[in-house]
Design an enzyme around this catalytic site. Structure first.
Site, PDB file in Angstrom:
ATOM      1  N   HIS A 132      -8.928   2.601   8.444  1.00 13.60           N
ATOM      2  CA  HIS A 132      -7.850   3.463   8.961  1.00 13.60           C
ATOM      3  C   HIS A 132      -8.415   4.920   9.115  1.00 13.60           C
ATOM      4  CE1 HIS A 132      -4.191   5.712   8.484  1.00 13.60           C
ATOM      5  NE2 HIS A 132      -3.487   4.637   8.718  1.00 13.60           N
ATOM      6  N   ASP A 214     -10.673   2.839  -0.499  1.00 14.29           N
ATOM      7  CA  ASP A 214      -9.205   2.923   0.106  1.00 14.29           C
ATOM      8  C   ASP A 214      -8.410   1.596  -0.476  1.00 14.29           C
ATOM      9  OD1 ASP A 214      -6.908   3.034   1.884  1.00 14.29           O
ATOM     10  OD2 ASP A 214      -7.889   3.754   3.514  1.00 14.29           O
ATOM     11  N   GLN A 217      -3.867  -0.668   1.034  1.00 13.81           N
ATOM     12  CA  GLN A 217      -3.089  -1.852   1.243  1.00 13.81           C
ATOM     13  C   GLN A 217      -3.474  -3.034   0.477  1.00 13.81           C
ATOM     14  OE1 GLN A 217      -0.985  -2.237   3.611  1.00 13.81           O
ATOM     15  NE2 GLN A 217      -1.576  -0.516   4.942  1.00 13.81           N
ATOM     16  N   LYS A 240       3.610   2.712  -0.540  1.00 12.37           N
ATOM     17  CA  LYS A 240       3.240   1.156   0.165  1.00 12.37           C
ATOM     18  C   LYS A 240       3.392   0.255  -1.294  1.00 12.37           C
ATOM     19  CE  LYS A 240      -0.163   2.901   3.738  1.00 12.37           C
ATOM     20  NZ  LYS A 240       0.436   2.705   4.922  1.00 12.37           N
ATOM     21  N   CYS A 378      -3.450   3.162  13.659  1.00 14.62           N
ATOM     22  CA  CYS A 378      -4.598   4.315  13.051  1.00 14.62           C
ATOM     23  C   CYS A 378      -5.823   3.724  12.812  1.00 14.62           C
ATOM     24  CB  CYS A 378      -3.703   4.707  12.001  1.00 14.62           C
ATOM     25  SG  CYS A 378      -2.287   5.660  12.210  1.00 14.62           S
TER      26      CYS A 378
HETATM   27  N1  7TS Z   1      -5.468   3.755   4.523  1.00 20.54           N
HETATM   28  C1  7TS Z   1      -4.947   2.339   4.869  1.00 20.54           C
HETATM   29  C2  7TS Z   1      -5.904   1.303   4.709  1.00 20.54           C
HETATM   30  C3  7TS Z   1      -3.876   2.704   5.331  1.00 20.54           C
HETATM   31  O1  7TS Z   1      -3.335   1.323   5.725  1.00 20.54           O
HETATM   32  C4  7TS Z   1      -3.040   3.805   5.370  1.00 20.54           C
HETATM   33  C5  7TS Z   1      -1.783   3.807   6.346  1.00 20.54           C
HETATM   34  C6  7TS Z   1      -3.808   4.956   4.937  1.00 20.54           C
HETATM   35  C7  7TS Z   1      -4.908   4.847   4.632  1.00 20.54           C
HETATM   36  C8  7TS Z   1      -2.737   6.178   5.189  1.00 20.54           C
HETATM   37  O2  7TS Z   1      -1.821   6.137   4.076  1.00 20.54           O
HETATM   38  P1  7TS Z   1      -0.818   7.416   4.167  1.00 20.54           P
HETATM   39  O3  7TS Z   1       0.131   6.885   3.028  1.00 20.54           O
HETATM   40  O4  7TS Z   1      -1.708   8.655   3.449  1.00 20.54           O
HETATM   41  O5  7TS Z   1      -0.185   7.717   5.282  1.00 20.54           O
HETATM   42  N2  7TS Z   1      -1.494   2.757   6.816  1.00 20.54           N
HETATM   43  C9  7TS Z   1      -0.403   2.682   7.690  1.00 20.54           C
HETATM   44  C10 7TS Z   1      -0.133   1.463   8.510  1.00 20.54           C
HETATM   45  O6  7TS Z   1      -0.778   0.552   8.639  1.00 20.54           O
HETATM   46  N3  7TS Z   1       0.826   1.685   9.315  1.00 20.54           N
HETATM   47  O7  7TS Z   1       1.372   2.936   9.282  1.00 20.54           O
HETATM   48  C11 7TS Z   1       0.724   3.470   7.996  1.00 20.54           C
END
Ligand code: 7TS
Length: 420
Positions: A132, A214, A217, A240, A378
């Protein structure tokens, strides 16, 4: 994985779970909501919503500051959340859990602080081609700052790491003598691939490389045991994993966190301040400058307590059943191609359809009450790798049903009749 089997778990019953999510009773364009955008953010059970609002209604005060009763109660509630998270991911100490505003903030903290601690000109940071943007850009910034080089593990056609072919390196040689940091996702948000992180971390450790995972997910779908994985740092978001937005965690191994310099300066992260020199607070407060998102952290704790009530293996099996059904039914649609066909996947299914723009399909699905994400998710370099501008992505959570998957498949077919 002792952490998730230690307490008595509720039997998995999808209807009983659904009843706990108020939003699932909403109509969208007059149709029952089918929510398949859980990789972007999951929905929240009533318990979490209640815990967050109860903080404001009954114990609202700043933490770690006042001698008064409310401040003590707010501090206890926040620190109870830290302990809940510790148990859930099997960290050694509560102070190994740093609260942040989300995965993005956690990785920026890691990259900034580790960059300062470890990186010199010519050093290398290894990431993978399925990251990401949150696990690419902070490392690019750190590399730029310190004159280091970013290296990328390529991705196979099925959406897995191709560890035999790092560009510019000998076969089977992911790491060189200059590699200092490995930063990889546990699970891909676009492909759903569950990566063999434990294996690669073990390889990295043999060479003294610091490992950052990371887990954005993974946290809601897999049993995450940071000691078993052997990683140095592990990042995830609360939202999430059935918790509030604006909350996240960076887990760190104590001795590494002790060595890492602070990321942000301000109140609460200090020991003694003079104009000449400041000394820092002990862990985890060294990394928690300013007033935290107290209500959110309390909600995050409740979300993890809620997850602890269920057996994650049973949840994973349910989500896998949805994935298998969706994969089979979608593949039967003429011209549909799934991007991400790894052997080990969570409930994420990304697809493209010949002659159809993902945005148009997403809009038509929304009109039928079905929420999916469209676009590059992303992960622009990953889109380039597969030669597509974007995909339509359905991502499942424990509250989704087989009937909802059928509604998605019927929705795609209906959409195609209008678009083709
Ligand atoms: N890393 C991964 C693997 C992610 O899927 C996401 C967000 C992030 C980092 C960033 O997370 P945040 O909570 O700091 O924004 N992924 C997604 C997605 O797949 N669709 O919208 C956000």
């Amino acid at each position: 994985m002792s952490n998730s089997t230690s307490a008595v778990k509720s039997a998995f019953n999808v209807e009983e779970i659904r009843a706990q999510f108020p939003i699932l009773k909403e109509l969208v364009h007059g149709k029952p909501l089918v929510y398949f955008d859980n990789a972007a953010t999951s929905q929240k059970p009533r318990r979490v919503i209640k815990a967050e609002s109860a903080y404001y209604a009954t114990i609202n005060a700043n933490v770690h500051r006042g001698v008064h009763t409310l401040s003590t109660k707010a501090t206890e509630a926040q620190e109870a959340a830290r302990e809940t998270v510790r148990v859930h991911i099997n960290a050694k100490h509560a102070h190994d859990i740093i609260f942040t505003s989300g995965t993005t903030a956690s990785i920026n903290l890691a990259a900034t602080s580790l960059g300062q601690l470890l990186l010199k000109k010519g050093d290398e940071v290894v990431i993978s081609g399925m990251e990401h943007h949150s696990n690419i850009v902070p490392w690019q910034l750190a590399c730029e700052r310190h004159g280091a080089v970013l290296k990328v593990i390529p991705i196979t056609d099925s959406g897995e790491w191709d560890l035999a072919q790092i560009p510019g390196q000998a076969r089977n040689d992911v790491f060189t003598d200059k590699t200092r940091i490995l930063a990889i996702s546990h699970v891909s948000n676009t492909l759903g691939t569950i990566n063999p992180v434990k294996k690669l971390i073990a390889e990295a450790k043999k060479k003294g490389i610091i490992t950052v995972v990371d887990g954005a997910q993974a946290i809601a779908h897999l049993n995450v045991d940071v000691q078993d994985l052997g990683c140095d740092l592990y990042a995830f978001s609360g939202h999430k994993a059935y918790g509030p937005t604006g909350t996240g965690v960076l887990y760190g191994r104590e001795d590494l966190l002790e060595r890492m310099p602070p990321w942000q300066g301000g109140g609460e992260m200090i020991d003694v301040v003079t104009f000449e020199k400041t000394t820092y607070a002990k862990l985890p407060f060294k990394f928690e400058a300013g007033t935290p998102h107290i209500a959110g952290i309390i909600g995050l704790g409740e979300a993890f307590r809620w997850m602890e009530d269920y057996d994650k293996t049973a949840i994973a099996a349910h989500e896998h059943m949805l994935l298998e059904h969706a994969t089979k039914e979608l593949l039967a649609i003429d011209g549909l191609r799934i991007i991400g066909t790894a052997k080990e996947k969570v409930g994420v299914i990304s697809f493209v359809i010949e002659g159809v723009h993902h945005y148009d399909l997403g809009t038509l699905l929304d009109q039928q009450g079905i929420a999916v994400r469209t676009g590059h998710h992303c992960t622009q370099p990953l889109m380039d790798r597969f030669g597509v501008s974007g995909t339509t992505r359905a991502s499942f959570a424990c509250f989704n049903t087989m009937a909802e998957v059928d509604a998605l498949v019927a929705g795609v077919k209906k959409g195609l009749k209008m678009l083709r």
